[in-house]
Scaffold this motif. Structure first.
Motif, PDB file in Angstrom:
ATOM      1  N   GLU A  31      28.675  18.808  40.544  1.00 43.61           N
ATOM      2  CA  GLU A  31      27.566  18.427  41.417  1.00 43.61           C
ATOM      3  C   GLU A  31      28.080  17.748  42.691  1.00 43.61           C
ATOM      4  O   GLU A  31      27.557  17.964  43.783  1.00 43.61           O
ATOM      5  CB  GLU A  31      26.612  17.498  40.677  1.00 43.61           C
ATOM      6  N   LYS A  32      29.125  16.943  42.561  1.00 43.52           N
ATOM      7  CA  LYS A  32      29.705  16.282  43.729  1.00 43.52           C
ATOM      8  C   LYS A  32      30.332  17.297  44.676  1.00 43.52           C
ATOM      9  O   LYS A  32      30.209  17.176  45.903  1.00 43.52           O
ATOM     10  CB  LYS A  32      30.757  15.260  43.272  1.00 43.52           C
ATOM     11  N   THR A  68      22.542  23.931  32.955  1.00 40.77           N
ATOM     12  CA  THR A  68      21.947  23.347  34.154  1.00 40.77           C
ATOM     13  C   THR A  68      22.497  24.035  35.397  1.00 40.77           C
ATOM     14  O   THR A  68      23.714  24.082  35.588  1.00 40.77           O
ATOM     15  CB  THR A  68      22.245  21.837  34.244  1.00 40.77           C
ATOM     16  N   ALA A 115      26.119  24.917  41.536  1.00 46.23           N
ATOM     17  CA  ALA A 115      26.920  24.367  40.434  1.00 46.23           C
ATOM     18  C   ALA A 115      26.282  24.767  39.117  1.00 46.23           C
ATOM     19  O   ALA A 115      25.052  24.836  38.996  1.00 46.23           O
ATOM     20  CB  ALA A 115      27.020  22.848  40.548  1.00 46.23           C
ATOM     21  N   ASP A 171      33.656  17.105  38.637  1.00 45.36           N
ATOM     22  CA  ASP A 171      32.249  16.799  38.923  1.00 45.36           C
ATOM     23  C   ASP A 171      31.679  17.916  39.806  1.00 45.36           C
ATOM     24  O   ASP A 171      31.726  17.829  41.042  1.00 45.36           O
ATOM     25  CB  ASP A 171      32.131  15.453  39.631  1.00 45.36           C
ATOM     26  N   ILE A 228      22.434  23.881  39.435  1.00 49.11           N
ATOM     27  CA  ILE A 228      22.100  22.991  40.557  1.00 49.11           C
ATOM     28  C   ILE A 228      22.311  23.760  41.862  1.00 49.11           C
ATOM     29  O   ILE A 228      23.377  24.356  42.075  1.00 49.11           O
ATOM     30  CB  ILE A 228      22.991  21.731  40.560  1.00 49.11           C
ATOM     31  N   LEU A 255      29.337  20.315  45.058  1.00 49.40           N
ATOM     32  CA  LEU A 255      28.210  20.974  45.729  1.00 49.40           C
ATOM     33  C   LEU A 255      27.670  20.108  46.855  1.00 49.40           C
ATOM     34  O   LEU A 255      27.383  20.596  47.959  1.00 49.40           O
ATOM     35  CB  LEU A 255      27.106  21.275  44.708  1.00 49.40           C
ATOM     36  N   GLN A 256      27.523  18.808  46.608  1.00 52.64           N
ATOM     37  CA  GLN A 256      27.011  17.896  47.633  1.00 52.64           C
ATOM     38  C   GLN A 256      27.936  17.810  48.844  1.00 52.64           C
ATOM     39  O   GLN A 256      27.491  17.595  49.969  1.00 52.64           O
ATOM     40  CB  GLN A 256      26.805  16.508  47.028  1.00 52.64           C
ATOM     41  N   ASP A 292      20.517  24.443  46.168  1.00 56.48           N
ATOM     42  CA  ASP A 292      19.761  23.939  47.321  1.00 56.48           C
ATOM     43  C   ASP A 292      18.750  25.000  47.729  1.00 56.48           C
ATOM     44  O   ASP A 292      19.112  26.033  48.282  1.00 56.48           O
ATOM     45  CB  ASP A 292      20.706  23.620  48.478  1.00 56.48           C
TER      46      ASP A 292
END
Length: 385
Positions: free
Chosen positions: A81-82, A112, A92, A79, A114, A84-85, A116
């Motif tokens: 995105e996770k 895609t 990502a 995952d 992703i 990255l968070q 910040d």
């Protein structure tokens, strides 16, 4: 008598550790911090290492597009995105399932990215990834056109070339904002404590009455105190310019490349020092008035602090104005003219008309404020606590 009082007041100012700290060390610390901040801001991530989260089954052909980029590490994760968070990567990249198959079959595939936007490092990585994917996209289009017997130039009928009016480094605009801002703040911070202490401080300590009982004229006392404030401010301004020039030349790369003064370097530095002294004299008159109005040092600082915040507005106004768009009003308005003239000097432009307008405007404003201060100082209402 004027010289003796002036030297005595000046000696008392530099004997005060607080004044010495605010005059010398605080501006140096401020300038060092801002210089490195702007150096990092315009570096565009040069020399930085990045981590980009991708799927565990990340397409190998797309991964090959990143092989030539040494400062990007691909982190495979279930995952992205996770990851990255959690802050383990800066961005990502997620591809459609069967990405290569869709490309080969001429189907539409989705990529895609992703990131910040509030993180400079993440924004830099996003830009790099977009450039890499754009190159990969052009490669795919070129291969498709060649497979159909068409030339790649068919998809690019013309090219766009962009040229700047000025041949200066674009980062010079950052210096044109940085140097006047630091200079204006440093002069205000350096001269402020001296101004508050010489008038409001004398009233608070009940020593102003003793000074007024001496045979020295009030005008002489006023002039000597004003000269002391102007001298402290001028010293701060000169130290500011010297430290900025040294730090930019010895401790930065991008800001150093932005400066291209050529044969005018010495002349520009002399003009900058002269303008700083004149500006310090203007600020000295302004701070003198606020100090006379205040009955205590704290009250005087309450009056002077909003005035010192005025230096923020010229930088905001001139930020979006090109150096060739500056006109008479930019050099006729006090405080703003400091930013306008130093902006020209940073770009290597020496316009003597603008220099004369700036100096004349500041001198006229200084004289008006000095007269106001003299009127107030001659009245017991404002000099007695």
């Amino acid at each position: 008598m004027l010289l003796k009082i002036y030297l005595k007041e000046l000696k008392d100012c530099f004997r005060d550790r607080r004044t010495l700290l605010l005059t010398v060390f605080l501006p140096v610390i401020m300038m060092t911090g801002l210089t490195f901040f702007y150096e990092k801001m315009i570096s565009d991530g040069e020399g930085e290492n990045y981590k980009l989260a991708v799927n565990e089954s990340f397409d190998q052909q797309v991964a090959n597009a990143f092989n030539g980029v040494k400062n990007i590490e691909l982190v495979r994760a279930a995952d992205p995105e996770k990851v990255l968070q959690e802050g383990n990567v800066e961005a990502a990249l997620i591809l459609d399932a069967n990405f290569s198959s869709k490309i080969e079959n001429g189907e539409k595939a989705t990529v895609t990215i992703i990131g910040d936007s509030f993180s400079q490092k993440s924004s830099n990585l996003n830009s790099i990834v977009q450039n890499i994917l754009a190159i990969y996209e052009k490669k795919i289009i070129s291969e498709r056109l060649q497979a159909n017997g068409m030339k790649p130039a068919v998809m690019e009928p013309f090219t766009i070339e962009q040229k700047e009016v000025s041949n200066q480094n674009p980062n010079a605009s950052v210096l044109a904002m940085l140097i006047p801002m630091i200079l204006a703040i440093a002069i205000g911070v350096g001269a402020g404590p001296a101004a508050s202490d010489l008038f409001a401080g004398e009233k608070e300590k009940k020593t102003m009455e003793a000074l007024l009982m001496t045979p020295v004229k009030r005008s002489t006392l006023l002039l000597s105190k004003w000269l002391t404030i102007a001298t402290v401010g001028s010293i701060t301004g000169i130290i500011t310019l010297v430290v900025v020039v040294i730090e930019i030349n010895l401790l930065t790369e991008n800001l150093k490349k932005a400066i291209s003064l050529g044969d005018k370097a010495v002349l520009i530095v002399i003009i900058a020092v002269l303008v700083s002294i004149v500006y310090a004299m203007l600020i000295a008159s302004l701070l003198m008035v606020t100090s006379i109005l205040g009955k205590t040092i704290k009250e005087s600082q309450s009056y002077s602090t909003p005035v010192m915040m005025l230096v923020v507005f010229p930088s905001m106004i001139l930020m979006g104005i090109g150096v060739n768009e500056l006109s008479f009003q930019h050099f006729a308005i006090p405080i703003m003219n400091l930013f306008s003239l130093l902006k020209e000097l940073v770009f290597g432009i020496v316009n003597y008309d603008h220099i004369v307008i700036t100096i004349a405007s500041n001198l006229i404003s200084m004289i008006v404020l000095f007269i106001v201060g003299r009127i107030l100082f001659l009245k017991d209402k404002w000099v007695m606590n």
